[in-house]
Enzyme design. Structure first.
Site, PDB file in Angstrom:
ATOM      1  CE  LYS A   9      22.384 160.487 -23.207  1.00 45.54           C
ATOM      2  NZ  LYS A   9      23.357 160.652 -24.324  1.00 45.54           N
ATOM      3  CE1 TYR A  49      26.647 163.937 -21.536  1.00 46.34           C
ATOM      4  CE2 TYR A  49      24.527 165.023 -21.360  1.00 46.34           C
ATOM      5  CZ  TYR A  49      25.281 163.884 -21.575  1.00 46.34           C
ATOM      6  OH  TYR A  49      24.645 162.687 -21.831  1.00 46.34           O
ATOM      7  CG  PHE A  57      27.833 168.047 -30.102  1.00 45.65           C
ATOM      8  CD1 PHE A  57      27.559 167.651 -28.798  1.00 45.65           C
ATOM      9  CD2 PHE A  57      29.053 167.676 -30.667  1.00 45.65           C
ATOM     10  CE1 PHE A  57      28.470 166.887 -28.065  1.00 45.65           C
ATOM     11  CE2 PHE A  57      29.975 166.920 -29.931  1.00 45.65           C
ATOM     12  CZ  PHE A  57      29.672 166.529 -28.622  1.00 45.65           C
ATOM     13  NE  ARG A  85      31.458 154.640 -21.604  1.00 49.38           N
ATOM     14  CZ  ARG A  85      31.359 155.850 -22.170  1.00 49.38           C
ATOM     15  NH1 ARG A  85      30.395 156.688 -21.799  1.00 49.38           N
ATOM     16  NH2 ARG A  85      32.191 156.211 -23.101  1.00 49.38           N
ATOM     17  CB  THR A  91      29.070 157.864 -28.750  1.00 51.67           C
ATOM     18  OG1 THR A  91      29.960 157.651 -27.648  1.00 51.67           O
ATOM     19  CG2 THR A  91      28.377 159.199 -28.588  1.00 51.67           C
ATOM     20  NE  ARG A 102      24.389 155.527 -26.184  1.00 49.28           N
ATOM     21  CZ  ARG A 102      25.468 156.089 -25.655  1.00 49.28           C
ATOM     22  NH1 ARG A 102      26.683 155.682 -26.019  1.00 49.28           N
ATOM     23  NH2 ARG A 102      25.347 157.058 -24.769  1.00 49.28           N
ATOM     24  CG  ASN A 112      23.267 158.711 -27.479  1.00 53.64           C
ATOM     25  OD1 ASN A 112      22.618 159.356 -26.672  1.00 53.64           O
ATOM     26  ND2 ASN A 112      24.583 158.793 -27.557  1.00 53.64           N
ATOM     27  CG  HIS A 115      24.999 159.491 -19.111  1.00 50.49           C
ATOM     28  ND1 HIS A 115      26.151 159.985 -19.662  1.00 50.49           N
ATOM     29  CD2 HIS A 115      25.260 159.327 -17.790  1.00 50.49           C
ATOM     30  CE1 HIS A 115      27.075 160.126 -18.697  1.00 50.49           C
ATOM     31  NE2 HIS A 115      26.546 159.733 -17.547  1.00 50.49           N
ATOM     32  CD  GLU A 126      28.613 161.241 -14.975  1.00 44.64           C
ATOM     33  OE1 GLU A 126      28.008 160.138 -15.084  1.00 44.64           O
ATOM     34  OE2 GLU A 126      29.408 161.665 -15.826  1.00 44.64           O
TER      35      GLU A 126
HETATM   36  P1  GTP Z   1      27.046 159.709 -22.631  1.00 41.74           P
HETATM   37  O1  GTP Z   1      26.919 158.368 -21.968  1.00 41.74           O
HETATM   38  O2  GTP Z   1      25.727 160.396 -22.849  1.00 41.74           O
HETATM   39  O3  GTP Z   1      28.058 160.590 -21.917  1.00 41.74           O
HETATM   40  O4  GTP Z   1      27.597 159.398 -24.103  1.00 41.74           O
HETATM   41  P2  GTP Z   1      29.070 158.933 -24.528  1.00 41.74           P
HETATM   42  O5  GTP Z   1      29.956 158.877 -23.326  1.00 41.74           O
HETATM   43  O6  GTP Z   1      28.905 157.715 -25.360  1.00 41.74           O
HETATM   44  O7  GTP Z   1      29.515 160.122 -25.489  1.00 41.74           O
HETATM   45  P3  GTP Z   1      30.130 161.575 -25.067  1.00 41.74           P
HETATM   46  O8  GTP Z   1      30.298 161.679 -23.600  1.00 41.74           O
HETATM   47  O9  GTP Z   1      31.284 161.829 -25.950  1.00 41.74           O
HETATM   48  O10 GTP Z   1      28.963 162.552 -25.532  1.00 41.74           O
HETATM   49  C1  GTP Z   1      27.855 162.821 -24.686  1.00 41.74           C
HETATM   50  C2  GTP Z   1      26.597 162.894 -25.508  1.00 41.74           C
HETATM   51  O11 GTP Z   1      26.650 164.033 -26.341  1.00 41.74           O
HETATM   52  C3  GTP Z   1      26.375 161.730 -26.473  1.00 41.74           C
HETATM   53  O12 GTP Z   1      25.813 160.587 -25.863  1.00 41.74           O
HETATM   54  C4  GTP Z   1      25.419 162.348 -27.453  1.00 41.74           C
HETATM   55  O13 GTP Z   1      24.082 162.377 -26.934  1.00 41.74           O
HETATM   56  C5  GTP Z   1      25.944 163.763 -27.532  1.00 41.74           C
HETATM   57  N1  GTP Z   1      26.873 163.884 -28.666  1.00 41.74           N
HETATM   58  C6  GTP Z   1      28.165 163.468 -28.719  1.00 41.74           C
HETATM   59  N2  GTP Z   1      28.707 163.736 -29.925  1.00 41.74           N
HETATM   60  C7  GTP Z   1      27.721 164.347 -30.635  1.00 41.74           C
HETATM   61  C8  GTP Z   1      27.629 164.870 -31.973  1.00 41.74           C
HETATM   62  O14 GTP Z   1      28.585 164.825 -32.750  1.00 41.74           O
HETATM   63  N3  GTP Z   1      26.433 165.405 -32.336  1.00 41.74           N
HETATM   64  C9  GTP Z   1      25.351 165.466 -31.488  1.00 41.74           C
HETATM   65  N4  GTP Z   1      24.202 166.026 -31.924  1.00 41.74           N
HETATM   66  N5  GTP Z   1      25.394 164.988 -30.249  1.00 41.74           N
HETATM   67  C10 GTP Z   1      26.558 164.437 -29.822  1.00 41.74           C
HETATM   68 MG    MG Z   2      30.124 160.453 -21.936  1.00 41.42          MG
END
Ligand code: GTP
Ligand code: MG
Length: 149
Positions: A9, A49, A57, A85, A91, A102, A112, A115, A126
């Protein structure tokens, strides 16, 4: 063989963590089949997304992902989706285990650094979304017989 979409990212690029992050997947033994530095358009970030579009958010997430270049990667290997993962960690970086990307390199959910696709189906979706066909490479790493018997 399974494939996954991994992306450094904008914060990971700005903080100079690209090499470190690529290295973790390389050292694990996965095969890179695509790699590019890319400024993501807003529409693509929203499509990527889209499952999160109802979240409060979401606008901040789209601003974050489009705030600077990202590094797009396709990786292949047995069990690569789940394994990637695990390498990435939870996350919320404060909950991510030490030893994960992370857990070692980030402090906040909204920054973070990386992805990873959450299913084999999303891995395919994707990769097709972020890469054009000619941008992917099929090849056999010299180390292949030393990774799997
Ligand atoms: P990705 O690998 O990026 O998809 O992350 P993930 O699978 O661990 O988490 P998820 O798909 O639920 O969320 C996608 C992304 O949205 C996260 O990696 C964060 O960057 C962002 N995100 C998720 N929850 C929050 C939140 O509560 N606040 C904020 N600011 N960002 C969030
Ligand atoms: Mg995700």
């Amino acid at each position: 063989v399974e494939e996954t979409y991994i992306m450094v990212k904008p914060d990971g690029v700005q903080r100079g963590l690209v090499g470190e992050i690529i290295s973790r997947f390389e050292r694990k033994g996965f095969k890179m089949t695509g790699l590019k530095l890319f400024q993501c358009p807003k529409e693509l970030a929203e499509e990527h997304y889209k499952d999160l579009s109802a979240k409060p958010f979401f606008p901040k997430l789209i601003d974050y992902i489009t705030s600077g270049p990202v590094v797009c990667m396709a990786w292949e290997g047995v069990g690569v989706v789940v394994s990637a993962r695990k390498l990435i960690g939870a996350t919320n970086p404060l909950q991510a285990e030490p030893g994960t990307i992370r857990g070692d390199l980030a402090v906040q959910t909204g920054r973070n650094v990386v992805h990873g696709s959450d299913s084999s189906e999303n891995g395919k979706r994707e990769i097709a979304l972020w890469f054009k066909e000619g941008e992917l490479c099929q090849w056999t790493p010299a180390q292949a017989p030393w990774l799997q018997e």
